[in-house]
Design a protein around this motif. Structure first.
Motif, short mmCIF file in Angstrom:
data_model
loop_
_atom_site.label_atom_id
_atom_site.label_comp_id
_atom_site.label_asym_id
_atom_site.label_seq_id
_atom_site.Cartn_x
_atom_site.Cartn_y
_atom_site.Cartn_z
N ILE A 206 0.86 -1.18 0.00
CA ILE A 206 0.00 0.00 0.00
C ILE A 206 0.90 1.23 0.00
CG2 ILE A 206 -1.82 1.28 1.18
CD1 ILE A 206 -2.68 -1.36 2.47
N LYS B 107 -4.67 -2.50 -5.31
CA LYS B 107 -3.71 -1.88 -4.40
C LYS B 107 -3.62 -0.38 -4.63
CE LYS B 107 -2.65 -5.65 -2.32
NZ LYS B 107 -1.37 -6.34 -2.44
N TYR C 70 -6.47 1.09 -2.72
CA TYR C 70 -6.14 1.12 -1.30
C TYR C 70 -5.17 2.28 -1.01
CZ TYR C 70 -8.26 -3.31 0.20
OH TYR C 70 -9.15 -4.29 0.55
#
Length: 282
Positions: free
Chosen positions: A31, A173, A176
């Motif tokens: 992340i 990702k 996120y």
């Protein structure tokens, strides 16, 4: 001397929390939620032999040198210290507690914990009139040469890093990472406000003299007194106004409750108070 030691301790606590939030929660889940740590996470996919701590250190030094060349020595000693110390802390965590997989399978939970811990650390640094350096330097350069506001500059840089994260780790990702950037902004502001919040208390009571003495001699705070007249009763009252810390307000409220249960009290949160007994002017 004691205050300097306390400030130095808080500086290191803030730096460690920033490093730990990134290393334990964000990095294992790929992340890249903005900042120099997020950029190092993306670069780590292209240079897997380099540790995250080393990448953050290299980027920090490069940005510090660029900053000194382009905008001069405007960075405080605290910022330079944290810019170097945070990557060393990440490197130390890699050596002491190497991670081969995320701590849990729930990416969202780890995103929340990572952002909360790291943003609390950053808020401590900001409250100590410092920062982690990194992308702050790029934002300063944009402000210097393109007159772009610091906040907008940081947002543009972090958005660019999330785009890199999307290309490196995939759309999930990347989403996120974008959510992490948004949470960082809210979390840092919330924590900073929590550090400096005080209570502005207005008190109307028939025992104003006793309340004044309690504020001045027991709480060791100042107070302002003025006379007001009730719109309905036409009666004049002494109004006591004071600003106290949260724990002091509880003591004051309990004292007034025992002294005069019919007293009238209004309370407002005050997010920054400068002056004697509170924060000093920087």
């Amino acid at each position: 001397m004691q205050q300097r030691f306390k400030n130095f301790l808080l500086l290191n606590i803030g730096a460690f929390m920033d490093a730990a939030g990134f290393y334990f929660f964000l990095a294992p889940n790929q992340i890249a939620a903005g900042g120099i740590t997020g950029l190092s996470l993306v670069l780590n996919t292209f240079f897997p032999t380099l540790s995250l701590g080393l990448l953050v250190l290299i980027l920090s030094v490069i940005l510090l040198v660029i900053g000194f060349i382009m905008i001069g020595p405007v960075f405080g000693v605290k910022t330079v210290y944290c810019s170097i110390m945070i990557p060393f802390m990440i490197w130390g965590l890699e050596k002491i507690y190497p991670l081969t997989a995320p701590l849990t399978s729930d990416t969202l939970i780890q995103l929340i914990f990572g952002v909360f811990i790291s943003s609390t650390g950053l808020a401590i640094l900001f409250y100590q009139n410092s920062s982690s350096g990194g992308t702050d330097i790029l934002a300063r350069i944009l402000h210097r040469y393109h007159h772009l506001e610091m906040g907008k500059g940081l947002l543009i840089i972090d958005f660019f890093i999330t785009l890199l994260a999307t290309s490196a780790f995939g759309i999930q990702k990347g989403m996120y990472a974008l959510l992490g950037v948004i949470l960082y902004g809210f979390s840092i502001d919330y924590v900073i406000e929590g550090f400096s919040v005080s209570k502005l208390v207005t008190i109307i009571t028939t025992n104003s003299e006793a309340v004044k003495r309690f504020i001045v001699y027991d709480l060791e705070r100042g107070a302002t007194i003025y006379t007001a007249r009730g719109a309905y009763t036409e009666q004049e009252w002494e109004v006591v106004v004071t600003i106290v810390k949260r724990r002091e307000f509880i003591r004051l409220r309990n004292y007034i409750e025992d002294l005069d249960p019919r007293a009238f009290i209004t309370v407002q949160n005050t997010h920054e108070v400068l002056g004697e007994g509170f924060s000093t002017f920087h």
